[in-house]
Write an enzyme that holds these catalytic residues in place. Sequence first.
Site, PDB file in Angstrom:
ATOM      1  N   ALA A  14     -22.499 -39.630  15.039  1.00 50.62           N
ATOM      2  CA  ALA A  14     -22.936 -40.630  14.060  1.00 50.62           C
ATOM      3  C   ALA A  14     -21.888 -41.741  13.910  1.00 50.62           C
ATOM      4  O   ALA A  14     -22.238 -42.908  13.730  1.00 50.62           O
ATOM      5  CB  ALA A  14     -23.179 -39.957  12.713  1.00 50.62           C
ATOM      6  N   CYS A  68     -23.533 -22.235 -21.676  1.00 49.58           N
ATOM      7  CA  CYS A  68     -23.948 -23.309 -22.590  1.00 49.58           C
ATOM      8  C   CYS A  68     -24.179 -24.625 -21.858  1.00 49.58           C
ATOM      9  O   CYS A  68     -24.511 -25.627 -22.471  1.00 49.58           O
ATOM     10  CB  CYS A  68     -22.910 -23.489 -23.696  1.00 49.58           C
ATOM     11  N   GLN A 106     -27.597 -34.346   1.552  1.00 43.08           N
ATOM     12  CA  GLN A 106     -27.506 -32.919   1.244  1.00 43.08           C
ATOM     13  C   GLN A 106     -26.037 -32.549   1.040  1.00 43.08           C
ATOM     14  O   GLN A 106     -25.720 -31.416   0.717  1.00 43.08           O
ATOM     15  CB  GLN A 106     -28.080 -32.099   2.399  1.00 43.08           C
ATOM     16  N   ASP A 147     -19.889 -33.821  -0.857  1.00 45.72           N
ATOM     17  CA  ASP A 147     -18.494 -34.231  -0.680  1.00 45.72           C
ATOM     18  C   ASP A 147     -18.141 -35.611  -1.225  1.00 45.72           C
ATOM     19  O   ASP A 147     -16.988 -36.035  -1.119  1.00 45.72           O
ATOM     20  CB  ASP A 147     -18.114 -34.148   0.810  1.00 45.72           C
ATOM     21  N   GLY A 170     -27.295 -36.495  11.169  1.00 49.05           N
ATOM     22  CA  GLY A 170     -26.433 -35.316  11.098  1.00 49.05           C
ATOM     23  C   GLY A 170     -26.947 -34.173  10.253  1.00 49.05           C
ATOM     24  O   GLY A 170     -26.179 -33.559   9.518  1.00 49.05           O
ATOM     25  N   THR A 171     -28.246 -33.898  10.366  1.00 52.11           N
ATOM     26  CA  THR A 171     -28.748 -32.693   9.683  1.00 52.11           C
ATOM     27  C   THR A 171     -29.579 -31.867  10.653  1.00 52.11           C
ATOM     28  O   THR A 171     -30.289 -32.412  11.498  1.00 52.11           O
ATOM     29  CB  THR A 171     -29.589 -33.040   8.424  1.00 52.11           C
ATOM     30  N   SER A 172     -29.465 -30.533  10.489  1.00 49.97           N
ATOM     31  CA  SER A 172     -30.253 -29.655  11.350  1.00 49.97           C
ATOM     32  C   SER A 172     -31.712 -29.620  10.885  1.00 49.97           C
ATOM     33  O   SER A 172     -32.576 -29.115  11.576  1.00 49.97           O
ATOM     34  CB  SER A 172     -29.662 -28.242  11.352  1.00 49.97           C
ATOM     35  N   CYS A 217     -15.358 -21.334 -19.772  1.00 51.24           N
ATOM     36  CA  CYS A 217     -15.706 -22.363 -20.753  1.00 51.24           C
ATOM     37  C   CYS A 217     -15.109 -21.999 -22.116  1.00 51.24           C
ATOM     38  O   CYS A 217     -14.772 -20.848 -22.367  1.00 51.24           O
ATOM     39  CB  CYS A 217     -17.220 -22.416 -20.834  1.00 51.24           C
ATOM     40  N   HIS A 252     -28.046 -31.648  -3.243  1.00 53.92           N
ATOM     41  CA  HIS A 252     -27.455 -30.309  -3.380  1.00 53.92           C
ATOM     42  C   HIS A 252     -26.256 -30.278  -4.326  1.00 53.92           C
ATOM     43  O   HIS A 252     -25.456 -29.360  -4.267  1.00 53.92           O
ATOM     44  CB  HIS A 252     -27.079 -29.757  -1.997  1.00 53.92           C
TER      45      HIS A 252
HETATM   46  P1  OAD Z   1     -26.045 -28.199   9.310  1.00 52.69           P
HETATM   47  O1  OAD Z   1     -24.689 -27.638   9.511  1.00 52.69           O
HETATM   48  O2  OAD Z   1     -27.195 -27.262   9.266  1.00 52.69           O
HETATM   49  O3  OAD Z   1     -26.346 -29.247  10.457  1.00 52.69           O
HETATM   50  C1  OAD Z   1     -25.410 -30.215  10.845  1.00 52.69           C
HETATM   51  C2  OAD Z   1     -26.044 -31.095  11.900  1.00 52.69           C
HETATM   52  O4  OAD Z   1     -25.126 -32.121  12.203  1.00 52.69           O
HETATM   53  C3  OAD Z   1     -26.378 -30.366  13.198  1.00 52.69           C
HETATM   54  O5  OAD Z   1     -27.696 -30.685  13.577  1.00 52.69           O
HETATM   55  C4  OAD Z   1     -25.351 -30.938  14.193  1.00 52.69           C
HETATM   56  O6  OAD Z   1     -25.876 -31.024  15.507  1.00 52.69           O
HETATM   57  C5  OAD Z   1     -25.102 -32.309  13.613  1.00 52.69           C
HETATM   58  N1  OAD Z   1     -23.789 -32.934  13.921  1.00 52.69           N
HETATM   59  C6  OAD Z   1     -22.572 -32.328  14.021  1.00 52.69           C
HETATM   60  N2  OAD Z   1     -21.608 -33.241  14.246  1.00 52.69           N
HETATM   61  C7  OAD Z   1     -22.218 -34.464  14.277  1.00 52.69           C
HETATM   62  C8  OAD Z   1     -21.762 -35.805  14.460  1.00 52.69           C
HETATM   63  N3  OAD Z   1     -20.467 -36.105  14.652  1.00 52.69           N
HETATM   64  N4  OAD Z   1     -22.690 -36.796  14.439  1.00 52.69           N
HETATM   65  C9  OAD Z   1     -24.010 -36.529  14.254  1.00 52.69           C
HETATM   66  N5  OAD Z   1     -24.499 -35.274  14.069  1.00 52.69           N
HETATM   67  C10 OAD Z   1     -23.620 -34.255  14.075  1.00 52.69           C
HETATM   68  O7  OAD Z   1     -25.960 -29.120   7.990  1.00 52.69           O
HETATM   69  P2  OAD Z   1     -27.141 -29.606   7.021  1.00 52.69           P
HETATM   70  O8  OAD Z   1     -28.357 -29.936   7.783  1.00 52.69           O
HETATM   71  O9  OAD Z   1     -26.547 -30.634   6.134  1.00 52.69           O
HETATM   72  O10 OAD Z   1     -26.667 -26.315   1.600  1.00 52.69           O
HETATM   73  O11 OAD Z   1     -27.393 -28.291   6.179  1.00 52.69           O
HETATM   74  C11 OAD Z   1     -28.269 -28.301   5.096  1.00 52.69           C
HETATM   75  C12 OAD Z   1     -27.758 -27.430   3.978  1.00 52.69           C
HETATM   76  O12 OAD Z   1     -27.492 -26.106   4.458  1.00 52.69           O
HETATM   77  C13 OAD Z   1     -26.444 -27.860   3.374  1.00 52.69           C
HETATM   78  O13 OAD Z   1     -26.596 -28.868   2.391  1.00 52.69           O
HETATM   79  C14 OAD Z   1     -25.918 -26.605   2.778  1.00 52.69           C
HETATM   80  C15 OAD Z   1     -26.241 -25.637   3.895  1.00 52.69           C
HETATM   81  O14 OAD Z   1     -26.360 -24.311   3.537  1.00 52.69           O
HETATM   82  C16 OAD Z   1     -26.069 -25.900   0.479  1.00 52.69           C
HETATM   83  O15 OAD Z   1     -24.870 -25.726   0.388  1.00 52.69           O
HETATM   84  C17 OAD Z   1     -27.017 -25.698  -0.655  1.00 52.69           C
HETATM   85 ZN    ZN Z   2     -19.959 -22.633 -22.293  1.00 51.34          ZN
END
Ligand code: OAD
Ligand code: ZN
Length: 246
Positions: free
Chosen positions: A229, A129, A100, A103, A185-187, A146, A118
């Site tokens: 992680a 365009c 997601q 970077d 590392g995703t919520s 553009c 994403h």
């Molecule tokens: P979140 O910020 O919602 O969640 C980050 C997760 O990483 C949390 O569950 C933390 O506990 C965990 N975390 C933090 N540090 C860590 C570490 N060192 N090791 C392991 N886990 C760790 O991020 P996402 O789930 O990626 O969308 O969020 C999803 C989407 O919401 C993103 O892609 C973004 C955001 O709005 C867009 O920009 C479209």
């Molecule tokens: Zn254009």
Amino acid sequence: MNSRDDVINKVASAKSIVFFTGAGVSAESGIPVFRGKNGIWNKLKPEELANFNAFLKNPEMVWEWYNHRKQIIDQSEPNAAHLSISEFQKYFQNVSVITQNIDNLHRRAGSKIVYELHGNIERNYCINCRTFYNDDLPFEEKVPKCKCGGLIRPDIVWFGEMLPEKEFTSDEKAISGCNIFFIVGTSAVVYPAASLIYAAKDYGAFIIEINIEKTNASRIADQSFFGKAGDILPEILNLIKTKINI
Ligand code: OAD
Ligand code: ZN
């Protein structure tokens, strides 16, 4: 509950592995997460920054924010978590990363199959365009325009927008054949991305979660490892290497 040894055995004998990652995998590279402690969305409003109507209303503010993020990302390096994920490719034939994150750190760490759900902060396109711009972004003004006069936006999926169809279809394919599905590392609260976890479960993958805390995905994970992680992934990789005698 599986013993740690059972889990390592399962991973070591896998044919196909998918890593589903979120902002937490890049936290140790110095890139802020969105939710939880020090999360970006605690201070800033996604509806003002990650939304198409907000962009039309105030493109300058949105660009200022993305340029700020781009600067942080440009100065960051892949961490031990990205590098371990990439190293899995040495020992397993099929390793894909579904991220997601925008970077580019998985690619910079050497991961070859990376599906970016994403978008990517290095790409931009004209809303008029759809011409794509990368490093050649015309930044004479605060808001790049553009050749056709249209506003250029970052190629990032904002709230309310569809995910790139090709990425989503390829993900489904990778998930349908995988034995192990790592969630790192995703919520797991943003959909449709988070729905991939349930798809993996339905396809019968063994689900391993790595996070510093419990999440929405913890209930469905077959195994959770709580910690950073960048600590846990190298540990798991080392245990696997011992199992397969490397
Ligand atoms: P979140 O910020 O919602 O969640 C980050 C997760 O990483 C949390 O569950 C933390 O506990 C965990 N975390 C933090 N540090 C860590 C570490 N060192 N090791 C392991 N886990 C760790 O991020 P996402 O789930 O990626 O969308 O969020 C999803 C989407 O919401 C993103 O892609 C973004 C955001 O709005 C867009 O920009 C479209
Ligand atoms: Zn254009």
